[in-house]
Design a protein around this motif. Sequence first.
Motif, PDB file in Angstrom:
ATOM      1  N   ASN A 324       0.842  -1.183   0.000  1.00 34.44           N
ATOM      2  CA  ASN A 324       0.000   0.000   0.000  1.00 34.44           C
ATOM      3  C   ASN A 324       0.884   1.242   0.000  1.00 34.44           C
ATOM      4  O   ASN A 324       1.907   1.290   0.671  1.00 34.44           O
ATOM      5  CB  ASN A 324      -0.908  -0.003   1.229  1.00 34.44           C
ATOM      6  N   GLY A 325       0.466   2.279  -0.734  1.00 34.69           N
ATOM      7  CA  GLY A 325       1.189   3.536  -0.703  1.00 34.69           C
ATOM      8  C   GLY A 325       2.161   3.712  -1.851  1.00 34.69           C
ATOM      9  O   GLY A 325       2.401   2.803  -2.651  1.00 34.69           O
ATOM     10  N   TYR A 326       2.727   4.934  -1.922  1.00 36.46           N
ATOM     11  CA  TYR A 326       3.609   5.315  -3.016  1.00 36.46           C
ATOM     12  C   TYR A 326       4.790   6.125  -2.481  1.00 36.46           C
ATOM     13  O   TYR A 326       4.886   6.408  -1.289  1.00 36.46           O
ATOM     14  CB  TYR A 326       2.835   6.174  -4.037  1.00 36.46           C
ATOM     15  N   LYS A 327       5.649   6.490  -3.389  1.00 42.82           N
ATOM     16  CA  LYS A 327       6.739   7.413  -3.103  1.00 42.82           C
ATOM     17  C   LYS A 327       6.207   8.594  -2.291  1.00 42.82           C
ATOM     18  O   LYS A 327       5.128   9.116  -2.554  1.00 42.82           O
ATOM     19  CB  LYS A 327       7.330   7.917  -4.421  1.00 42.82           C
ATOM     20  N   GLY A 328       6.978   9.033  -1.306  1.00 40.22           N
ATOM     21  CA  GLY A 328       6.557  10.148  -0.453  1.00 40.22           C
ATOM     22  C   GLY A 328       5.824   9.710   0.795  1.00 40.22           C
ATOM     23  O   GLY A 328       5.694  10.493   1.737  1.00 40.22           O
ATOM     24  N   MET A 329       5.332   8.468   0.817  1.00 40.49           N
ATOM     25  CA  MET A 329       4.586   7.955   1.966  1.00 40.49           C
ATOM     26  C   MET A 329       5.437   6.964   2.761  1.00 40.49           C
ATOM     27  O   MET A 329       6.289   6.279   2.211  1.00 40.49           O
ATOM     28  CB  MET A 329       3.308   7.249   1.497  1.00 40.49           C
ATOM     29  N   HIS A 330       5.139   6.865   4.061  1.00 42.29           N
ATOM     30  CA  HIS A 330       5.825   5.893   4.892  1.00 42.29           C
ATOM     31  C   HIS A 330       5.071   4.577   4.999  1.00 42.29           C
ATOM     32  O   HIS A 330       5.457   3.697   5.776  1.00 42.29           O
ATOM     33  CB  HIS A 330       6.078   6.476   6.295  1.00 42.29           C
ATOM     34  N   LEU A 331       3.999   4.439   4.232  1.00 45.44           N
ATOM     35  CA  LEU A 331       3.447   3.116   4.030  1.00 45.44           C
ATOM     36  C   LEU A 331       4.489   2.283   3.286  1.00 45.44           C
ATOM     37  O   LEU A 331       5.395   2.827   2.647  1.00 45.44           O
ATOM     38  CB  LEU A 331       2.148   3.197   3.227  1.00 45.44           C
ATOM     39  N   ASP A 332       4.370   0.961   3.340  1.00 41.46           N
ATOM     40  CA  ASP A 332       5.422   0.133   2.769  1.00 41.46           C
ATOM     41  C   ASP A 332       5.620   0.352   1.277  1.00 41.46           C
ATOM     42  O   ASP A 332       6.719   0.146   0.751  1.00 41.46           O
ATOM     43  CB  ASP A 332       5.140  -1.351   3.048  1.00 41.46           C
ATOM     44  N   GLY A 333       4.581   0.789   0.574  1.00 39.92           N
ATOM     45  CA  GLY A 333       4.738   1.078  -0.848  1.00 39.92           C
ATOM     46  C   GLY A 333       5.710   2.210  -1.124  1.00 39.92           C
ATOM     47  O   GLY A 333       6.225   2.328  -2.239  1.00 39.92           O
ATOM     48  N   GLY A 334       5.983   3.022  -0.129  1.00 41.58           N
ATOM     49  CA  GLY A 334       6.941   4.106  -0.299  1.00 41.58           C
ATOM     50  C   GLY A 334       8.348   3.754   0.105  1.00 41.58           C
ATOM     51  O   GLY A 334       9.321   4.345  -0.395  1.00 41.58           O
ATOM     52  N   VAL A 335       8.497   2.769   1.030  1.00 40.02           N
ATOM     53  CA  VAL A 335       9.822   2.510   1.604  1.00 40.02           C
ATOM     54  C   VAL A 335      10.298   1.062   1.508  1.00 40.02           C
ATOM     55  O   VAL A 335      11.453   0.782   1.810  1.00 40.02           O
ATOM     56  CB  VAL A 335       9.876   2.955   3.084  1.00 40.02           C
ATOM     57  N   ARG A 336       9.429   0.135   1.104  1.00 41.97           N
ATOM     58  CA  ARG A 336       9.887  -1.241   0.880  1.00 41.97           C
ATOM     59  C   ARG A 336      10.117  -1.404  -0.625  1.00 41.97           C
ATOM     60  O   ARG A 336       9.242  -1.082  -1.426  1.00 41.97           O
ATOM     61  CB  ARG A 336       8.881  -2.278   1.371  1.00 41.97           C
ATOM     62  N   VAL A 337      11.276  -1.906  -1.005  1.00 42.92           N
ATOM     63  CA  VAL A 337      11.672  -1.858  -2.414  1.00 42.92           C
ATOM     64  C   VAL A 337      12.195  -3.212  -2.896  1.00 42.92           C
ATOM     65  O   VAL A 337      12.558  -4.073  -2.087  1.00 42.92           O
ATOM     66  CB  VAL A 337      12.777  -0.796  -2.617  1.00 42.92           C
ATOM     67  N   PRO A 338      12.254  -3.413  -4.210  1.00 47.91           N
ATOM     68  CA  PRO A 338      12.970  -4.572  -4.737  1.00 47.91           C
ATOM     69  C   PRO A 338      14.416  -4.508  -4.253  1.00 47.91           C
ATOM     70  O   PRO A 338      15.050  -3.447  -4.323  1.00 47.91           O
ATOM     71  CB  PRO A 338      12.885  -4.390  -6.255  1.00 47.91           C
ATOM     72  N   PHE A 339      14.954  -5.626  -3.774  1.00 48.59           N
ATOM     73  CA  PHE A 339      16.279  -5.611  -3.133  1.00 48.59           C
ATOM     74  C   PHE A 339      16.907  -6.990  -3.363  1.00 48.59           C
ATOM     75  O   PHE A 339      16.401  -7.998  -2.884  1.00 48.59           O
ATOM     76  CB  PHE A 339      16.108  -5.331  -1.641  1.00 48.59           C
ATOM     77  N   ILE A 340      18.014  -7.025  -4.104  1.00 47.01           N
ATOM     78  CA  ILE A 340      18.658  -8.286  -4.476  1.00 47.01           C
ATOM     79  C   ILE A 340      20.158  -8.181  -4.235  1.00 47.01           C
ATOM     80  O   ILE A 340      20.769  -7.152  -4.526  1.00 47.01           O
ATOM     81  CB  ILE A 340      18.395  -8.618  -5.966  1.00 47.01           C
TER      82      ILE A 340
END
Length: 510
Positions: A324-340
């Motif tokens: 949920n959420g987007y860039k600019g938000m502290h919902l996970d959609g803003g701060v959880r990212v693809p990470f490899i």
Amino acid sequence: MRKSLVATAALGLALATAPAYAAPARKPNVIVILADDLGYGDTGVYGSTFVKTPNIDALAADGVRFTQGYVSHPVCAPSRAALLTGRYQTRFGYEFNPVGRDRTSGVSLDETFIGEVMQKAGYRTGMVGKWHLGESGGYHPVARGFDEFFGTTAGANAFIIDTKPGDEFHTPRGAEGSYGTVEGGAGLGDGPEIEQMVRLRERAPITRGREVVEVKEYLTDAFTDEAVRFIGANKDKPFFLYLSHTTPHTPLQAPAKYIDRYRHIENKGQRVYAAMVSSLDDSVGAVRAKLKAEGLEKDTLIILLSDNGCAGYIGDACTNAPLNGYKGMHLDGGVRVPFIMTWPGHLAPKVETRVISSLDIAPTAAALAGATMPKGSDGVNLVPYLTGKKTGAPHTALYWRSGVNFAIRDGDWKMWMINRAEPSEVASNAARVTPEGVKAELSPRGHFVMLYDLKADPGETTNLAATRPDVVAKLKARIEAWDKGNVPPQWTSMRQSVREVEGELVKLYP
């Protein structure tokens, strides 16, 4: 005499047959590939059904794919500052994007960048792409630990200047006037798109070192070519490469060679955005192919991630699903990212569900180089956790601050405390530009608090704040204790946008 001759002969035979002295293995190379505004769900391995990313998917299959990898801020510059220092950006005041300001300042010169650490450890260091952490004097990349720099010091740039048949532009509705070009610039809708791109490149030129250079090819391809050249030029010594792409950040542009892969997609925003992600994927493939050609695959750790989630202001062109959420938000959609993370022969391929952070990248690189981070690092070396030498969680909690807004991830609990907007304010997808010096002040109506159990509700859809006041109180206390180690922002936010979240008008400070 005879015994002496025999002994001498025996010694000679022993020396001749003894194995040669094994020189110590070279220190591993480290490559960090950073995407700009890449959505959590916008690659095949993270769930996209139409964006084809075979190279990123292969990178994940050969290494560790994190499902709970976070960044320290939901917008570009602060997130990058933390990544390159291994410290929360709030420790040194780089809390907001440097929007519309003069270019004579950047990340505090008291901070140590990972490039400096790697240089001192004997590495050749290169930085390609987007910097966004200071431009002049001592704030420039070549003054912050990078032997070589090719890219832009600004926050965005034009991808295409010299257009060809089949090239496509996409101007999202809404906030393009604020976000579509270099920080603080005019939007694409103010004139012909090509003229806008020329002006954007003039305001944010591409430089080699500090010298302006002309780049006519698609910008992602130019950055890829430079990264491949750097690898080849430094194949005989350990190197650290920070490949910081501007894709798929606005302006959304792609040439025909990438657009042709998605002609079947009717939605123009999705078509152009997917093409941009494909250019990123090709870049990953080119880097890995060069490493293989030089015999460096097993000597190189590659880390791929995004600086934050994808942007809501480009509409349905991108997705952070299932978050949920987007860039600019502290919902996970803003701060959880693809990470490899991939390091063949050293890290076994797996899906890693433990919580990690971009703060961990600098300490991990430093440890592999045999160096140590300066005191005050907030990250950890991830390698022992991934090889089984250490068990447990790398982090007990992660924290975020943006003005008077705070968030925390503690175990499976996630809490976001966000400033309430005034009833007279209007929700908008655009970020309202505010004058310098207008500080984020907590509303008399206080914070709107959102609490989620991410194990049961990874999409952050059910707010438990009202039913779990005990957890809210505990997490507030932890935030207050953490915040004592922070400093005031270097400058105020010039983008204070009002959004509606769960029926409440709230204010973001990106």
